[in-house]
Structures are given as C-alpha cells and as structure tokens.
Scaffold this motif. Structure first.
Motif, PDB file in Angstrom:
ATOM      1  N   TYR A  43       0.659  -1.072  -0.393  1.00 21.85           N
ATOM      2  CA  TYR A  43       0.031   0.080  -0.238  1.00 21.85           C
ATOM      3  C   TYR A  43       1.384   0.923  -0.206  1.00 21.85           C
ATOM      4  CZ  TYR A  43      -4.610  -2.960   0.959  1.00 21.85           C
ATOM      5  OH  TYR A  43      -5.678  -4.024   0.608  1.00 21.85           O
ATOM      6  N   ARG A  62      -6.340   2.637   0.152  1.00 17.67           N
ATOM      7  CA  ARG A  62      -7.115   1.430   0.904  1.00 17.67           C
ATOM      8  C   ARG A  62      -8.736   1.865   0.008  1.00 17.67           C
ATOM      9  NH1 ARG A  62      -5.534  -1.262   5.026  1.00 17.67           N
ATOM     10  NH2 ARG A  62      -3.739  -0.224   4.976  1.00 17.67           N
ATOM     11  N   ASP A  76      -8.614  -6.774   4.727  1.00 20.97           N
ATOM     12  CA  ASP A  76      -7.571  -7.088   5.530  1.00 20.97           C
ATOM     13  C   ASP A  76      -7.471  -7.606   5.494  1.00 20.97           C
ATOM     14  OD1 ASP A  76      -7.998  -4.314   6.251  1.00 20.97           O
ATOM     15  OD2 ASP A  76      -8.823  -4.242   8.322  1.00 20.97           O
ATOM     16  N   ASP A  96      -5.460  -9.357   2.475  1.00 16.20           N
ATOM     17  CA  ASP A  96      -3.931  -8.690   2.501  1.00 16.20           C
ATOM     18  C   ASP A  96      -3.228  -9.223   3.516  1.00 16.20           C
ATOM     19  OD1 ASP A  96      -4.997  -6.799   0.821  1.00 16.20           O
ATOM     20  OD2 ASP A  96      -5.550  -5.146   1.925  1.00 16.20           O
TER      21      ASP A  96
END
Lengths: 209, 226
Positions: free
Chosen positions: A170, A185, B12, B15
């Motif tokens: 990111y 994000r 999340d 990831d």
C-alpha cells in the motif's frame, strides 16, 4: 575477454535496483540492461492491464524505461527504484488514457449499466452457447480477466492492478500514485468489490477455469 | 460484529494485515451470516482467479526496442541542444546589432543637440525677416479682391512685405498689422548665408509675382474709378 564480461555482468546482477540505477547515473549502461530485464515483464503486465492493448502496453513500457534512462540523474535514493519507475509508467498511462478520452479497447464481455438497486449489472458472457462445465484455456481466461479489469473505473484500476497484479505494498502504491494511504486502501477495496461483482456470476455458474 | 465491520475486515484478511482478535471475530460472524460468508468467498475466489492468470510476456525484441528508443531520445536531445545553442547565438548577434545601431542613433542625436547649444548665438542664429501683412493697405485690398475673383480662400499671405520699410502701403499701426512668424534657423555662418540668400530669393520672387499681379489689378481699379 568474454568470460570476464560475463563474470562482471553476473556480479552486477547481484546488486539491488537502487545500486544499479546509481551505476547507470555514472554511465554504466550494462546496469540499465539488467534493470530492463528485471522490470520489463512487471511493467508490461501493469500497463497491459491498464490499457488492455498489448502493442500499446509494450510501447508505453518502452517509453517508461527510456524516460527512466534519460532522467536517471533525477532519481534520488530516498525512493525505491521500482516506485520511481511505476510513477513514470503511471503518469504515462494516465496521460494516454486522458488523451484518448474514449471507451477502453477491452473485449466487451459485459453490458455497462446498473439495475434498479443501483448495483452493477450481472455478467453477460459473450459466448452464450458455452456450457457451464466447459473449460477455459489460458487465453480465454486472460481475455475474461482483462475484460473485467477494463470495466473497473480508471481511478480505482491503477491501485488495484499495482496491488493485485504487481504485488506492490500500500505504501509503494501511495508513493507511485501520489495518493494518501487511506485513499489507496479505499480505492483498492472498491475495485475489488467491482471486480468481484463482475466475476461472481461466473463462479456461481460453476465455470471451471 | 456487524456486516459493515465484517466487510472491512474481509479486505484486511485478504491483505494479511488482520489481527488475531479481528480474525476470530470475523470467522464467528461469517459462520452466522450467509451474506457475508458468500461475499467473502466470492471475493477470495475472484482474486485467486486473478492471481492464477498467467503473466503476459512482452515481445522478444523488447530490449532492443528500448535501446533504440534511448538512442532516438539521445539524438533528439542533442539536436534540441544544438538548435538551442544556434538560436541563442543568433539571438546574441541580433541583440548586438540592434544595440549598436541604437547607440549610434542616440550618440549622433546627442552630438548634434550639444553642438547646437554650445556654439555662440551670434554666429549660429539666423532670424529670417518677419513678414508684415497690412490688411488695410490699398494694395492688400486689391489683392483680396483678386482672391475673391479667383475663388481662393485665406490660403497664403495676401500681401507680404519685408522689413526694408520701402514697401508701399505699409502702416505702422499695430492693430492693423498681422505679423506672420518667420522661420528661425540655427546653423553656422556659411549655411546661414546660403539659407538667407535662398529665402530672400524665394521671397523676392514671390513678391515680384504678387506685385506684378497687384499692379495689374490696381491699374484695373484705377480705370474703373475714372
């Protein structure tokens, strides 16, 4: 003589991207060849998913690498070389998309539009005769995936491709695109949902890739 | 855990940045919520599909094309640099020429102005004789009559006499005299003499002509009076 050259090149190949570009700044062109070898596939894939056209993607990838070489003296060690290169490529592809200002040249598998709930329309495969249990080869799979990626709005697509195709973090995406971490994000989450909505009907039909 | 929170945590989880506590909470929520469970499943599968996709390969001559592009870019930049240098050089030349010509013009003007001011007035200044017009003199009346007959307006002097005090019909009354400004010349003695002689000749020529005309008019008037 050739052996020495080979040994020298092998030694240079062990250097990091940042060390190599510093060598390029000092006029070592062999180091740039190594960088081209390292990044050409990644860069080409990123640009291919962004523009949806192989020739155009290759042209943009070459242009990005040429710019990186010509402006190598502007590279500063505070950033990763990959981030710097992706920044150049992102700017190029952004300019290209803006200059074209027309519908992307992806394979049209889906009809654009929304249903009554404002949701994206269901996937409409071009080949209606295909049976659900039939197999897709790699080429067909690639076309379907590219088509779905091409349907994602450009501003979400950049972060999505850098994350899912090029496996950038990111932070690296934020650096390459100039966006805030939260924005990156958010955009990736939106793009994932977009992509999921496009692919989901295929998965529900039990199409085996 | 509500569905909104679960949707955030699904990303999340994908990831790999989810905490153990959140992961346990998410697993519990997905076990009881079919909507979120199917969403998580579809998301995971669609991304797996994307990751399974083979990487596209650039053409075999990609490296060669990059080298060619670099060579072209270098060539173009060197051509640009040369043209920039040429432009700069030509601009310098143009600037030098224009600056030099401006300097010459300014210097010449300054020289003549200063020269005119420095030299003494008695040698330089030449005042042409003033022209005195007597509008009530008989000669002038006749001249006006002639103008009227010819349809000529107030263009040019009707009668012009010099300061030699010998011109006929000249009146000393200031109210009846109109003074015409004569040219004032500032030049050196030789040139002034030349100008003086030329102007005198010119004026004399004018007078002679006028006098001839007026004399003929005067004769006509006298004949009519008789």
């Amino acid at each position: 003589m050739h052996t020495d050259s080979f040994k020298e090149k092998s030694k240079l190949k062990t250097l990091s991207d940042e060390e190599l570009i510093l060598q390029v700044q000092q006029g070592n062109n062999v180091c740039f060849d190594i960088l081209v070898d390292r990044f050409k596939v990644r860069l080409f894939n990123y640009l291919f998913r962004m523009v949806g056209d192989r020739d155009e993607a290759e042209e943009l990838a070459q242009e990005a690498l040429v710019k990186a070489y010509i402006h190598a003296d502007k590279y500063k060690t505070i950033a990763k070389f990959s981030t710097w290169l992706y920044t150049i490529a992102t700017n190029l592809v952004r300019n290209r998309i803006r200059s074209k200002r027309r519908a992307p040249q992806f394979l049209s598998l889906w009809n654009r539009g929304h249903d009554a709930d404002g949701e994206e329309k269901q996937i409409d495969l071009v080949d209606h005769g295909r049976q659900p249990d039939s197999q897709f080869n790699d080429k067909e799979l690639g076309e379907i995936i590219n088509g779905a990626i091409g349907e994602i709005p450009e501003k979400y697509r950049t972060s999505f491709v850098l994350r899912e195709i090029n496996q950038l973090s990111y932070e690296e995406i934020a650096a390459a695109t100039g966006l805030k971490l939260g924005t990156v994000r958010s955009r990736i989450n939106r793009a994932r949902n977009h992509f999921r909505r496009l692919i989901e009907p295929l998965l529900e039909k039990g199409v085996d890739f | 855990m509500n569905c909104r929170r679960a949707k955030t945590l699904i990303n999340d989880f994908i990831d790999g940045v989810i905490s153990d506590q959140d992961r346990i909470g998410l697993e519990q929520h997905l076990g009881g919520c079919s909507t979120c469970e199917s969403l998580a499943s579809a998301m995971t599968k669609s991304l797996e599909l994307l990751h399974r996709m083979p990487q596209a390969q650039p053409s075999d001559n990609f490296n060669w094309k990059v080298r060619l592009g670099i060579a072209k870019a270098r060539n173009a930049s060197s051509v640009d640099a040369v043209s920039k240098r040429y432009w700069l050089k030509s601009w310098n030349i143009r600037f030098a020429v224009s600056a030099l010509s401006t300097f010459v013009v300014v210097a010449a003007s300054g020289y003549f102005v200063l020269k005119g001011k420095v030299l003494p007035d008695d040698k330089l200044t030449f005042s042409a004789p003033r022209q005195v017009v007597d509008v009530h003199s008989p000669v002038n009346t006749a001249a006006k009559r002639q103008e009227k007959a010819l349809g000529v307006g107030a263009v040019g002097p009707t009668v012009v006499s010099t300061d030699d005090k010998t011109s006929p019909g000249r009146l000393e009354s200031p109210g009846l005299l109109q003074e015409l400004p004569g040219p004032t010349l500032h030049t050196d003695s030789l040139t002034s003499q030349f100008f003086k002689s030329q102007i005198d000749r010119f004026r004399m020529g004018q007078l002679e002509k006028q006098v001839e005309i007026l004399q003929s008019e005067l004769r006509k008037c006298e004949q009519q009076d008789q």
